[in-house]
Design a protein around this motif. Sequence first.
Motif, short mmCIF file in Angstrom:
data_model
loop_
_atom_site.label_atom_id
_atom_site.label_comp_id
_atom_site.label_asym_id
_atom_site.label_seq_id
_atom_site.Cartn_x
_atom_site.Cartn_y
_atom_site.Cartn_z
N ASP A 53 57.42 43.42 34.72
CA ASP A 53 57.91 42.16 35.27
C ASP A 53 58.48 42.35 36.68
O ASP A 53 58.28 41.51 37.56
CB ASP A 53 58.99 41.57 34.37
CG ASP A 53 58.43 41.04 33.04
OD1 ASP A 53 57.20 40.87 32.95
OD2 ASP A 53 59.24 40.83 32.11
N MET A 54 59.17 43.48 36.90
CA MET A 54 59.71 43.77 38.23
C MET A 54 58.58 43.93 39.24
O MET A 54 58.63 43.38 40.34
CB MET A 54 60.56 45.04 38.20
CG MET A 54 61.17 45.40 39.55
SD MET A 54 61.94 47.04 39.61
CE MET A 54 60.49 48.09 39.82
N ARG A 55 57.56 44.68 38.86
CA ARG A 55 56.44 44.91 39.78
C ARG A 55 55.68 43.61 40.06
O ARG A 55 55.27 43.37 41.20
CB ARG A 55 55.50 45.97 39.20
CG ARG A 55 56.13 47.36 39.20
CD ARG A 55 55.38 48.34 38.34
NE ARG A 55 56.02 49.65 38.37
CZ ARG A 55 55.88 50.57 37.43
NH1 ARG A 55 55.14 50.33 36.37
NH2 ARG A 55 56.49 51.73 37.53
N CYS A 56 55.53 42.77 39.04
CA CYS A 56 54.87 41.48 39.25
C CYS A 56 55.67 40.63 40.23
O CYS A 56 55.09 39.93 41.07
CB CYS A 56 54.70 40.75 37.93
SG CYS A 56 53.45 41.46 36.84
N ARG A 57 56.98 40.68 40.11
CA ARG A 57 57.83 39.89 41.02
C ARG A 57 57.64 40.36 42.46
O ARG A 57 57.61 39.55 43.39
CB ARG A 57 59.30 40.02 40.59
CG ARG A 57 60.23 39.00 41.24
CD ARG A 57 61.64 39.14 40.72
NE ARG A 57 62.48 38.06 41.25
CZ ARG A 57 63.80 38.02 41.11
NH1 ARG A 57 64.44 38.99 40.44
NH2 ARG A 57 64.50 37.03 41.63
N SER A 82 48.41 42.55 34.15
CA SER A 82 47.96 41.42 34.96
C SER A 82 49.15 40.76 35.64
O SER A 82 50.30 40.92 35.24
CB SER A 82 47.23 40.39 34.08
OG SER A 82 48.10 39.89 33.08
N VAL A 83 48.84 40.02 36.69
CA VAL A 83 49.80 39.18 37.41
C VAL A 83 49.26 37.77 37.40
O VAL A 83 48.20 37.51 37.99
CB VAL A 83 49.99 39.66 38.87
CG1 VAL A 83 51.01 38.78 39.59
CG2 VAL A 83 50.43 41.11 38.92
N ASP A 84 49.94 36.89 36.70
CA ASP A 84 49.51 35.49 36.62
C ASP A 84 48.04 35.37 36.20
O ASP A 84 47.26 34.61 36.76
CB ASP A 84 49.74 34.78 37.95
CG ASP A 84 51.21 34.77 38.35
OD1 ASP A 84 52.06 34.77 37.45
OD2 ASP A 84 51.50 34.77 39.56
N GLY A 85 47.67 36.19 35.21
CA GLY A 85 46.33 36.11 34.65
C GLY A 85 45.27 36.92 35.38
O GLY A 85 44.13 37.00 34.92
N LYS A 86 45.63 37.55 36.49
CA LYS A 86 44.67 38.38 37.23
C LYS A 86 44.98 39.86 37.01
O LYS A 86 46.16 40.24 37.00
CB LYS A 86 44.75 38.08 38.72
CG LYS A 86 44.33 36.68 39.12
CD LYS A 86 44.52 36.48 40.61
CE LYS A 86 44.16 35.05 41.01
NZ LYS A 86 44.42 34.80 42.45
N PRO A 87 43.97 40.70 36.86
CA PRO A 87 44.23 42.14 36.82
C PRO A 87 45.02 42.57 38.06
O PRO A 87 44.75 42.08 39.16
CB PRO A 87 42.84 42.76 36.80
CG PRO A 87 41.95 41.67 36.26
CD PRO A 87 42.53 40.38 36.75
N VAL A 88 46.00 43.43 37.86
CA VAL A 88 46.87 43.81 38.98
C VAL A 88 46.09 44.32 40.19
O VAL A 88 46.37 43.90 41.33
CB VAL A 88 47.93 44.84 38.52
CG1 VAL A 88 48.69 45.39 39.73
CG2 VAL A 88 48.90 44.20 37.55
N PRO A 89 45.09 45.22 40.04
CA PRO A 89 44.36 45.65 41.24
C PRO A 89 43.73 44.48 41.99
O PRO A 89 43.73 44.45 43.23
CB PRO A 89 43.30 46.60 40.68
CG PRO A 89 43.89 47.12 39.41
CD PRO A 89 44.64 45.96 38.84
N GLN A 90 43.18 43.50 41.25
CA GLN A 90 42.55 42.35 41.91
C GLN A 90 43.59 41.50 42.63
O GLN A 90 43.35 41.01 43.74
CB GLN A 90 41.81 41.50 40.88
CG GLN A 90 40.99 40.36 41.48
CD GLN A 90 39.93 40.84 42.45
OE1 GLN A 90 39.28 41.85 42.20
NE2 GLN A 90 39.76 40.15 43.57
N ALA A 91 44.77 41.33 42.00
CA ALA A 91 45.83 40.56 42.65
C ALA A 91 46.25 41.21 43.96
O ALA A 91 46.51 40.52 44.96
CB ALA A 91 47.03 40.43 41.70
N LEU A 92 46.31 42.54 43.98
CA LEU A 92 46.65 43.25 45.22
C LEU A 92 45.56 43.07 46.27
O LEU A 92 45.86 42.77 47.44
CB LEU A 92 46.85 44.74 44.93
CG LEU A 92 48.11 45.12 44.15
CD1 LEU A 92 48.05 46.58 43.73
CD2 LEU A 92 49.37 44.86 44.97
N ILE A 93 44.31 43.25 45.87
CA ILE A 93 43.20 43.14 46.82
C ILE A 93 43.17 41.76 47.45
O ILE A 93 42.94 41.62 48.66
CB ILE A 93 41.87 43.46 46.10
CG1 ILE A 93 41.81 44.97 45.76
CG2 ILE A 93 40.67 43.08 46.98
CD1 ILE A 93 40.70 45.33 44.82
#
Length: 302
Positions: A53-57, A82-93
């Motif tokens: 949760d911290m990392r997503c924030r 995931s972040v808001d339904g997206k895989p974390v790597p994709q959210a970063l990209i």
Amino acid sequence: MQISEMTAKMAAGNGFIAALDQSGGSTPKALKGYGIEDGAWTTEEDMFGLIHDMRCRIIRSAVFNGDKVIGAILFERTMDGSVDGKPVPQALIEKGVVPFIKIDKGLEDEVNGVQLMKPMPELDALLTKASALGVYGTKERSVINSANREGIAAVVAQQFEVGKQVLAHGMMPMIEPEVNIKSETRAECDAILRDEILKNLEALPEGTQVMLKLSLPIVPGTFDPLVSHPRVLRVVALSGGYKRPEACVELAKNAGIIASFSRALLDDLRFQMSDAEFDAALGEAIDAIYAGSTIKTAPVTA
């Protein structure tokens, strides 16, 4: 971003790499720094949920983007989330931030003044999974505590052996032989480490490159030959226990080296903050580390 775009950003992008890869052993300390005490969770899953949760924030924050944060290193559980339904790597990209993953499984006991990485029997499977998720590269950490040439040579040889395995998967290895900044022989460690890395760089297959993540040297400029080496895509620095102001001062003394900070990035963030307070604190940290990485404007002492 395509792989070629990520490589270009790593080679010459203005900014730094955020280390968001605290793993099992360091997670309680990271949560405590964030204002969440040990009693706030009952299971390991709960604990990892809180750090996720911290990392997503952080990732959601408007100030965390590819303008100043060019890359981020993830823990495997974070990569799988995931972040808001997206895989974390994709959210970063999508934010212009190049994703990396921490692949080491911890350290062996000290021998010859160093701690080698523990075996990684499942590394090929992890690399296959990470690559499929769009992860660009890896990070693998060893520790050097004293200026023992045999020990340092073993650390570097192991790092490059793992690096070649990463390269075989079409990914970028970020080699991290950390020199303990409390070492009584730190200057000698830096010099031996530089020379051993140069030997191993020359033995890399033609046309391949690696990244290096190093402790800030006690003598500024020690790693200049690594910064300029054609087989090094980028040299980044860990904070290594320095608080952010001191880390940025030391960083600014070394041309061509950008930050890859963890604690020095996250120190002022608290769970209890409003979103506006959180973004302001994160933005201040990002601006300071960006300046030390790229503009080199942190105050430099004689």
